[in-house]
Design an enzyme around this catalytic site. Structure first.
Site, PDB file in Angstrom:
ATOM      1  N   GLU A  90      -0.828 -21.309  17.373  1.00  0.00           N
ATOM      2  CA  GLU A  90      -0.128 -22.210  18.277  1.00  0.00           C
ATOM      3  C   GLU A  90      -0.915 -22.559  19.537  1.00  0.00           C
ATOM      4  OE1 GLU A  90       3.348 -20.115  20.323  1.00  0.00           O
ATOM      5  OE2 GLU A  90       3.272 -19.150  18.360  1.00  0.00           O
ATOM      6  N   CYS A 103      -3.604 -25.057  26.302  1.00  0.00           N
ATOM      7  CA  CYS A 103      -3.782 -23.620  26.130  1.00  0.00           C
ATOM      8  C   CYS A 103      -4.057 -23.381  24.651  1.00  0.00           C
ATOM      9  CB  CYS A 103      -2.507 -22.908  26.574  1.00  0.00           C
ATOM     10  SG  CYS A 103      -2.517 -21.146  26.233  1.00  0.00           S
ATOM     11  N   CYS A 110      -3.792 -10.859  16.624  1.00  0.00           N
ATOM     12  CA  CYS A 110      -4.579 -10.155  17.630  1.00  0.00           C
ATOM     13  C   CYS A 110      -4.517  -8.676  17.310  1.00  0.00           C
ATOM     14  CB  CYS A 110      -3.968 -10.418  19.011  1.00  0.00           C
ATOM     15  SG  CYS A 110      -4.861  -9.651  20.381  1.00  0.00           S
ATOM     16  N   CYS A 114      -1.212  -5.051  22.891  1.00  0.00           N
ATOM     17  CA  CYS A 114      -0.421  -4.992  24.133  1.00  0.00           C
ATOM     18  C   CYS A 114       1.062  -4.943  23.762  1.00  0.00           C
ATOM     19  CB  CYS A 114      -0.717  -6.205  25.021  1.00  0.00           C
ATOM     20  SG  CYS A 114      -2.433  -6.289  25.540  1.00  0.00           S
ATOM     21  N   CYS A 117       3.632  -8.044  24.088  1.00  0.00           N
ATOM     22  CA  CYS A 117       3.138  -9.351  23.647  1.00  0.00           C
ATOM     23  C   CYS A 117       3.527  -9.645  22.193  1.00  0.00           C
ATOM     24  CB  CYS A 117       1.620  -9.382  23.801  1.00  0.00           C
ATOM     25  SG  CYS A 117       0.880 -10.919  23.240  1.00  0.00           S
ATOM     26  N   SER A 189      -9.313 -16.084  29.328  1.00  0.00           N
ATOM     27  CA  SER A 189      -8.530 -14.919  29.752  1.00  0.00           C
ATOM     28  C   SER A 189      -8.772 -13.746  28.804  1.00  0.00           C
ATOM     29  CB  SER A 189      -7.047 -15.297  29.743  1.00  0.00           C
ATOM     30  OG  SER A 189      -6.256 -14.169  30.043  1.00  0.00           O
ATOM     31  N   CYS A 331       4.032 -16.998  24.886  1.00  0.00           N
ATOM     32  CA  CYS A 331       2.900 -16.705  24.009  1.00  0.00           C
ATOM     33  C   CYS A 331       3.304 -16.159  22.644  1.00  0.00           C
ATOM     34  CB  CYS A 331       2.003 -15.675  24.661  1.00  0.00           C
ATOM     35  SG  CYS A 331       2.283 -15.515  26.409  1.00  0.00           S
TER      36      CYS A 331
HETATM   37  N1  SAH Z   1      -5.922 -11.810  25.032  1.00  0.00           N
HETATM   38  C1  SAH Z   1      -6.069 -12.524  26.248  1.00  0.00           C
HETATM   39  C2  SAH Z   1      -5.478 -13.919  26.251  1.00  0.00           C
HETATM   40  C3  SAH Z   1      -4.121 -14.125  25.640  1.00  0.00           C
HETATM   41  S1  SAH Z   1      -2.674 -13.632  26.453  1.00  0.00           S
HETATM   42  C4  SAH Z   1      -5.544 -11.721  27.411  1.00  0.00           C
HETATM   43  O1  SAH Z   1      -5.003 -10.646  27.189  1.00  0.00           O
HETATM   44  O2  SAH Z   1      -5.734 -12.129  28.540  1.00  0.00           O
HETATM   45  C5  SAH Z   1      -2.437 -14.612  27.881  1.00  0.00           C
HETATM   46  C6  SAH Z   1      -1.661 -13.893  28.974  1.00  0.00           C
HETATM   47  O3  SAH Z   1      -0.251 -13.777  28.658  1.00  0.00           O
HETATM   48  C7  SAH Z   1      -2.123 -12.461  29.181  1.00  0.00           C
HETATM   49  O4  SAH Z   1      -2.171 -12.179  30.541  1.00  0.00           O
HETATM   50  C8  SAH Z   1      -1.040 -11.674  28.488  1.00  0.00           C
HETATM   51  O5  SAH Z   1      -1.020 -10.352  28.897  1.00  0.00           O
HETATM   52  C9  SAH Z   1       0.190 -12.455  28.859  1.00  0.00           C
HETATM   53  N2  SAH Z   1       1.350 -12.180  28.034  1.00  0.00           N
HETATM   54  C10 SAH Z   1       1.408 -11.817  26.748  1.00  0.00           C
HETATM   55  N3  SAH Z   1       2.671 -11.664  26.337  1.00  0.00           N
HETATM   56  C11 SAH Z   1       3.438 -11.950  27.393  1.00  0.00           C
HETATM   57  C12 SAH Z   1       4.845 -11.978  27.617  1.00  0.00           C
HETATM   58  N4  SAH Z   1       5.690 -11.688  26.646  1.00  0.00           N
HETATM   59  N5  SAH Z   1       5.281 -12.324  28.832  1.00  0.00           N
HETATM   60  C13 SAH Z   1       4.432 -12.647  29.822  1.00  0.00           C
HETATM   61  N6  SAH Z   1       3.105 -12.661  29.684  1.00  0.00           N
HETATM   62  C14 SAH Z   1       2.609 -12.303  28.485  1.00  0.00           C
END
Ligand code: SAH
Length: 340
Positions: A90, A103, A110, A114, A117, A189, A331
């Site tokens: 997406e 974006c 992935c 995390c 996420c 990022s 995301c």
């Molecule tokens: N892998 C990279 C880029 C993708 S995530 C990274 O970790 O930076 C883009 C941003 O969205 C990251 O800061 C991630 O931690 C955040 N993110 C992911 N899931 C989220 C959520 N459910 N709510 C808010 N931010 C989120």
């Protein structure tokens, strides 16, 4: 068959020479591809014989929008694209005062894990090819009829876990003969893969870097982000300082606010100490709630309070403006919901 959207200009030149055609044709073809044509027949200054030869060895690989959600409240559009092998990714198109931005995803799925996420819940499917990252922009331009001048690599995936393809993608979009999109208009990022950050600073000093921080102690951050076990704060933060010193560029920290986990005044204080005297900016993101993760979001007021503490201590901070909140632009959620 070669997908021409995967090729840097020099590589396309190589292919053109390989099929026995003069080098200068590469320039014409490259420029057509990034004007958005999708078949060789549209390249009207390229001779038919060459177009036929090309048809035998190459194609312009597209990705197919299988769902588009349009926001009612702003011009945000969220795309679910299908790749040639059926994987789905997406992307989000956003309109800002300074121009249009996309974006993009860098991986299907992935593997960073995390815990808050959505993108990582089913693990990594595979890396995206440079052309697949690029096609997200090309197809969004086609759909909206608008030029896109800014890219954030903040969709699904960890870009520094797919570094070779990411680098190629950056060189292709930056190429003057093609899209000619400035490195300064691109932000990548990362969740904090330190050795790749160090490489990135050398390879792409003009690209903006954003770091997903989300925690101010190894315990808090480590509980949210497994990557912190390999690259804890005492390794990550000096690498970030080094980036700002070597490039003279401001670094962005993303800080997702999670209720009762990292949102206290103490967290704000520790964040200030951690980032003291660094050329940086903090982007506060109230958590987008993902079912099944057990994490909860914070109120806007809470986020504003957190921002105030940072600002008072001289750390520039903003609370992320919510674009497309009515279309679930969070995301990875569209992809995840489609996989259910
Ligand atoms: N892998 C990279 C880029 C993708 S995530 C990274 O970790 O930076 C883009 C941003 O969205 C990251 O800061 C991630 O931690 C955040 N993110 C992911 N899931 C989220 C959520 N459910 N709510 C808010 N931010 C989120």
């Amino acid at each position: 068959m070669v997908n021409l959207r995967n090729l840097e200009y020099k590589e396309l030149e190589g292919l053109i020479c390989y099929i026995g055609e003069p080098k200068f044709r590469a320039k014409q073809i490259f420029s057509w591809i990034y004007k958005g044509v999708v078949s060789f027949d549209e390249m009207n200054n390229v001779p038919k014989t060459l177009r036929e030869k090309l048809d035998k060895v190459a194609y312009i690989g597209r990705i197919e929008p299988v769902a588009v959600q349009k926001s009612e409240t702003d011009d945000t559009r969220k795309y679910l694209f299908q790749l040639e092998d059926g994987n789905q990714i997406e992307s989000v198109f956003m309109k800002y005062k300074y121009g249009n931005s996309i974006c993009v995803s860098s991986q299907a799925g992935c593997r960073m894990g995390c815990r808050f996420c959505a993108s990582t819940r089913n693990g990594l499917e595979r890396n995206l090819m440079p052309g697949e990252i690029l096609s997200q922009l090309m197809e969004a331009e086609r759909d909206t009829g608008e030029k896109i001048g800014h890219i954030v690599v903040m969709g699904t995936g960890e870009p520094f876990d797919n570094y070779d393809n990411l680098s190629k993608f950056l060189r292709i979009v930056n190429d003057k003969q093609g899209l000619n999109l400035g490195m300064r208009n691109i932000t990548v990022s990362t969740c904090g893969v330190v050795p790749v950050i160090e490489k990135f600073v050398k390879d792409f000093p003009r690209v903006n870097l954003a770091i997903s921080l989300h925690g101010t102690t190894n315990e808090i951050r480590g509980n949210m982000m497994p990557v912190n076990k390999s690259y804890p704060l005492e390794v990550l933060i000096p690498a970030c300082r080094k980036y700002t010193e070597e490039t003279g560029r401001r670094i962005t920290f993303e800080y997702t606010l999670v209720n009762g986990v990292n949102d206290s005044n103490k967290d704000a204080d520790r964040l200030c100490s951690l980032l003291k005297n660094m050329l940086c900016h903090v982007n506060l993101i109230p958590l987008n709630k993902v079912e099944e993760t057990g994490f909860d979001t914070v109120s806007r007021d809470k986020a504003l309070l957190f921002q105030q503490i940072l600002e008072q201590r001289g750390i520039p901070a903003t609370v992320r403006r919510e674009l497309g909140s009515d279309i679930d632009a969070a995301c990875g959620q569209l992809r995840l919901n489609n996989a259910k």
